[in-house]
Design a protein around this motif. Structure first.
Motif, PDB file in Angstrom:
ATOM      1  N   VAL A   1      20.348   4.563 -18.290  1.00 59.47           N
ATOM      2  CA  VAL A   1      21.109   5.348 -19.270  1.00 59.47           C
ATOM      3  C   VAL A   1      20.219   5.677 -20.469  1.00 59.47           C
ATOM      4  O   VAL A   1      20.212   6.811 -20.959  1.00 59.47           O
ATOM      5  N   SER A   2      19.452   4.694 -20.918  1.00 58.93           N
ATOM      6  CA  SER A   2      18.557   4.912 -22.063  1.00 58.93           C
ATOM      7  C   SER A   2      17.500   5.962 -21.764  1.00 58.93           C
ATOM      8  O   SER A   2      17.121   6.749 -22.639  1.00 58.93           O
ATOM      9  N   ARG A   3      17.011   5.990 -20.528  1.00 55.19           N
ATOM     10  CA  ARG A   3      16.010   7.002 -20.168  1.00 55.19           C
ATOM     11  C   ARG A   3      16.624   8.403 -20.193  1.00 55.19           C
ATOM     12  O   ARG A   3      15.949   9.378 -20.512  1.00 55.19           O
ATOM     13  N   LEU A   4      17.910   8.527 -19.860  1.00 55.23           N
ATOM     14  CA  LEU A   4      18.578   9.831 -19.966  1.00 55.23           C
ATOM     15  C   LEU A   4      18.777  10.214 -21.425  1.00 55.23           C
ATOM     16  O   LEU A   4      18.585  11.379 -21.801  1.00 55.23           O
ATOM     17  N   VAL A   5      19.149   9.235 -22.250  1.00 60.02           N
ATOM     18  CA  VAL A   5      19.289   9.490 -23.691  1.00 60.02           C
ATOM     19  C   VAL A   5      17.939   9.949 -24.253  1.00 60.02           C
ATOM     20  O   VAL A   5      17.871  10.878 -25.058  1.00 60.02           O
ATOM     21  N   TYR A   6      16.875   9.298 -23.811  1.00 62.11           N
ATOM     22  CA  TYR A   6      15.513   9.665 -24.225  1.00 62.11           C
ATOM     23  C   TYR A   6      15.222  11.117 -23.848  1.00 62.11           C
ATOM     24  O   TYR A   6      14.776  11.909 -24.681  1.00 62.11           O
ATOM     25  N   LEU A   7      15.473  11.472 -22.596  1.00 61.52           N
ATOM     26  CA  LEU A   7      15.199  12.824 -22.110  1.00 61.52           C
ATOM     27  C   LEU A   7      15.989  13.877 -22.881  1.00 61.52           C
ATOM     28  O   LEU A   7      15.415  14.844 -23.385  1.00 61.52           O
ATOM     29  N   PHE A   8      17.296  13.692 -22.966  1.00 61.56           N
ATOM     30  CA  PHE A   8      18.126  14.718 -23.598  1.00 61.56           C
ATOM     31  C   PHE A   8      17.908  14.757 -25.110  1.00 61.56           C
ATOM     32  O   PHE A   8      18.016  15.822 -25.719  1.00 61.56           O
ATOM     33  N   GLY A   9      17.569  13.622 -25.713  1.00 60.41           N
ATOM     34  CA  GLY A   9      17.230  13.624 -27.131  1.00 60.41           C
ATOM     35  C   GLY A   9      15.929  14.348 -27.387  1.00 60.41           C
ATOM     36  O   GLY A   9      15.810  15.150 -28.324  1.00 60.41           O
ATOM     37  N   TYR A  10      14.939  14.076 -26.551  1.00 54.07           N
ATOM     38  CA  TYR A  10      13.609  14.683 -26.706  1.00 54.07           C
ATOM     39  C   TYR A  10      13.674  16.194 -26.523  1.00 54.07           C
ATOM     40  O   TYR A  10      12.969  16.947 -27.187  1.00 54.07           O
ATOM     41  N   THR A  11      14.527  16.652 -25.620  1.00 56.28           N
ATOM     42  CA  THR A  11      14.604  18.084 -25.315  1.00 56.28           C
ATOM     43  C   THR A  11      15.738  18.773 -26.069  1.00 56.28           C
ATOM     44  O   THR A  11      16.129  19.884 -25.725  1.00 56.28           O
ATOM     45  N   SER A  12      16.247  18.117 -27.110  1.00 57.72           N
ATOM     46  CA  SER A  12      17.262  18.735 -27.970  1.00 57.72           C
ATOM     47  C   SER A  12      16.564  19.435 -29.131  1.00 57.72           C
ATOM     48  O   SER A  12      15.332  19.432 -29.231  1.00 57.72           O
ATOM     49  N   SER A  13      17.355  19.967 -30.021  1.00 50.55           N
ATOM     50  CA  SER A  13      16.778  20.627 -31.202  1.00 50.55           C
ATOM     51  C   SER A  13      16.050  19.630 -32.097  1.00 50.55           C
ATOM     52  O   SER A  13      15.235  20.030 -32.931  1.00 50.55           O
ATOM     53  N   ALA A  14      16.285  18.331 -31.905  1.00 50.75           N
ATOM     54  CA  ALA A  14      15.600  17.299 -32.696  1.00 50.75           C
ATOM     55  C   ALA A  14      14.147  17.127 -32.269  1.00 50.75           C
ATOM     56  O   ALA A  14      13.347  16.554 -33.005  1.00 50.75           O
ATOM     57  N   GLY A  15      13.809  17.585 -31.058  1.00 50.60           N
ATOM     58  CA  GLY A  15      12.431  17.450 -30.561  1.00 50.60           C
ATOM     59  C   GLY A  15      12.032  16.000 -30.398  1.00 50.60           C
ATOM     60  O   GLY A  15      12.874  15.149 -30.059  1.00 50.60           O
ATOM     61  N   PRO A  16      10.771  15.661 -30.646  1.00 51.15           N
ATOM     62  CA  PRO A  16      10.291  14.292 -30.436  1.00 51.15           C
ATOM     63  C   PRO A  16      11.099  13.219 -31.173  1.00 51.15           C
ATOM     64  O   PRO A  16      11.266  12.112 -30.667  1.00 51.15           O
ATOM     65  N   GLY A  17      11.628  13.534 -32.338  1.00 47.30           N
ATOM     66  CA  GLY A  17      12.436  12.565 -33.072  1.00 47.30           C
ATOM     67  C   GLY A  17      13.722  12.207 -32.348  1.00 47.30           C
ATOM     68  O   GLY A  17      14.289  11.128 -32.564  1.00 47.30           O
ATOM     69  N   GLY A  18      14.184  13.077 -31.460  1.00 47.64           N
ATOM     70  CA  GLY A  18      15.421  12.841 -30.724  1.00 47.64           C
ATOM     71  C   GLY A  18      15.320  11.770 -29.655  1.00 47.64           C
ATOM     72  O   GLY A  18      16.325  11.340 -29.099  1.00 47.64           O
ATOM     73  N   ARG A  19      14.112  11.325 -29.389  1.00 48.37           N
ATOM     74  CA  ARG A  19      13.934  10.332 -28.327  1.00 48.37           C
ATOM     75  C   ARG A  19      14.110   8.901 -28.823  1.00 48.37           C
ATOM     76  O   ARG A  19      14.101   7.964 -28.027  1.00 48.37           O
ATOM     77  N   LEU A  20      14.297   8.686 -30.107  1.00 51.16           N
ATOM     78  CA  LEU A  20      14.283   7.351 -30.690  1.00 51.16           C
ATOM     79  C   LEU A  20      15.336   6.414 -30.092  1.00 51.16           C
ATOM     80  O   LEU A  20      15.009   5.297 -29.685  1.00 51.16           O
ATOM     81  N   ALA A  21      16.587   6.844 -30.021  1.00 50.72           N
ATOM     82  CA  ALA A  21      17.648   5.966 -29.501  1.00 50.72           C
ATOM     83  C   ALA A  21      17.351   5.556 -28.061  1.00 50.72           C
ATOM     84  O   ALA A  21      17.484   4.380 -27.698  1.00 50.72           O
ATOM     85  N   GLY A  22      16.949   6.506 -27.235  1.00 49.90           N
ATOM     86  CA  GLY A  22      16.620   6.194 -25.844  1.00 49.90           C
ATOM     87  C   GLY A  22      15.406   5.299 -25.732  1.00 49.90           C
ATOM     88  O   GLY A  22      15.332   4.423 -24.863  1.00 49.90           O
ATOM     89  N   SER A  23      14.457   5.480 -26.624  1.00 51.03           N
ATOM     90  CA  SER A  23      13.251   4.661 -26.627  1.00 51.03           C
ATOM     91  C   SER A  23      13.579   3.208 -26.959  1.00 51.03           C
ATOM     92  O   SER A  23      13.078   2.280 -26.311  1.00 51.03           O
ATOM     93  N   ILE A  24      14.430   3.016 -27.953  1.00 48.17           N
ATOM     94  CA  ILE A  24      14.812   1.651 -28.336  1.00 48.17           C
ATOM     95  C   ILE A  24      15.558   0.969 -27.195  1.00 48.17           C
ATOM     96  O   ILE A  24      15.232  -0.158 -26.817  1.00 48.17           O
ATOM     97  N   GLY A  25      16.532   1.651 -26.618  1.00 48.90           N
ATOM     98  CA  GLY A  25      17.317   1.067 -25.528  1.00 48.90           C
ATOM     99  C   GLY A  25      16.479   0.738 -24.306  1.00 48.90           C
ATOM    100  O   GLY A  25      16.584  -0.358 -23.740  1.00 48.90           O
ATOM    101  N   SER A  26      15.622   1.665 -23.911  1.00 49.13           N
ATOM    102  CA  SER A  26      14.813   1.417 -22.711  1.00 49.13           C
ATOM    103  C   SER A  26      13.751   0.359 -22.972  1.00 49.13           C
ATOM    104  O   SER A  26      13.469  -0.475 -22.103  1.00 49.13           O
ATOM    105  N   SER A  27      13.183   0.340 -24.164  1.00 50.90           N
ATOM    106  CA  SER A  27      12.164  -0.663 -24.480  1.00 50.90           C
ATOM    107  C   SER A  27      12.746  -2.067 -24.512  1.00 50.90           C
ATOM    108  O   SER A  27      12.144  -3.008 -23.976  1.00 50.90           O
ATOM    109  N   LEU A  28      13.909  -2.219 -25.117  1.00 56.70           N
ATOM    110  CA  LEU A  28      14.554  -3.545 -25.147  1.00 56.70           C
ATOM    111  C   LEU A  28      14.901  -4.020 -23.744  1.00 56.70           C
ATOM    112  O   LEU A  28      14.629  -5.176 -23.390  1.00 56.70           O
ATOM    113  N   SER A  29      15.504  -3.151 -22.955  1.00 56.60           N
ATOM    114  CA  SER A  29      15.853  -3.512 -21.576  1.00 56.60           C
ATOM    115  C   SER A  29      14.612  -3.906 -20.790  1.00 56.60           C
ATOM    116  O   SER A  29      14.613  -4.902 -20.057  1.00 56.60           O
ATOM    117  N   ASP A  30      13.563  -3.125 -20.961  1.00 58.46           N
ATOM    118  CA  ASP A  30      12.319  -3.347 -20.231  1.00 58.46           C
ATOM    119  C   ASP A  30      11.664  -4.678 -20.608  1.00 58.46           C
ATOM    120  O   ASP A  30      11.267  -5.452 -19.732  1.00 58.46           O
TER     121      ASP A  30
END
Length: 150
Positions: A103-132
């Motif tokens: 789920v976090s990797r999807l949040v990362y993808l859709f955040g990164y490819t939103s109007s927020a650009g690279p900053g949009g990946r933060l929530a997905g990055s935190i979730g996937s990194s903690l899980s990992d």
């Protein structure tokens, strides 16, 4: 000499979590292809040039999607190994962490490819990194317990 490995009853959940990542990869590919087509970046070019991305928002988003997909594939193999190993001793927690990673990797993808650009990946990055990290530590502990026959 045959080797018999007895899997825990809930190991099917671990396999389901692992399988979910295959579909996450497919979604990455679809999203990247969508932006490639819209951007006009032709194969075999892996990315739009900086000049093209500066002038064309779809080219910029293609670069973001391409980078998100690359980051997924960079992390996928070690994640799967940790998931499958951790699940041998702790199948239910491992499956939950595996699902959270997907789920976090999807949040990362859709955040990164939103109007927020690279900053949009933060929530997905935190979730996937903690899980990992938790899965890798659990896999290490599981491995040590196997070595010590405990």
């Amino acid at each position: 000499m045959p080797f018999l490995l007895q899997l825990p009853d809930q190991y099917g959940l671990v396999l389901a979590a692992a399988t979910s990542t295959f579909f996450v990869n497919t979604i990455h590919g679809i999203r990247t292809s969508k932006f490639r087509k819209a951007s006009g970046v032709k194969y075999p070019n892996a990315y739009a040039t900086a000049e093209h991305a500066d002038k064309n928002n779809n080219a910029y988003l293609f670069n973001c999607a391409q980078r998100a997909h690359a980051n997924f594939t960079e992390n996928h193999t070690s994640f799967l190994g940790a998931l499958l190993i951790a699940g041998l001793r702790y199948p239910f927690p491992a499956a939950i962490l595996g699902g959270a990673w997907s789920v976090s990797r999807l949040v990362y993808l859709f955040g990164y490819t939103s109007s927020a650009g690279p900053g949009g990946r933060l929530a997905g990055s935190i979730g996937s990194s903690l899980s990992d990290v938790i899965l890798k530590l659990t896999a290490a502990y599981t491995s040590i317990m196997f070595v010590l026959s405990k």
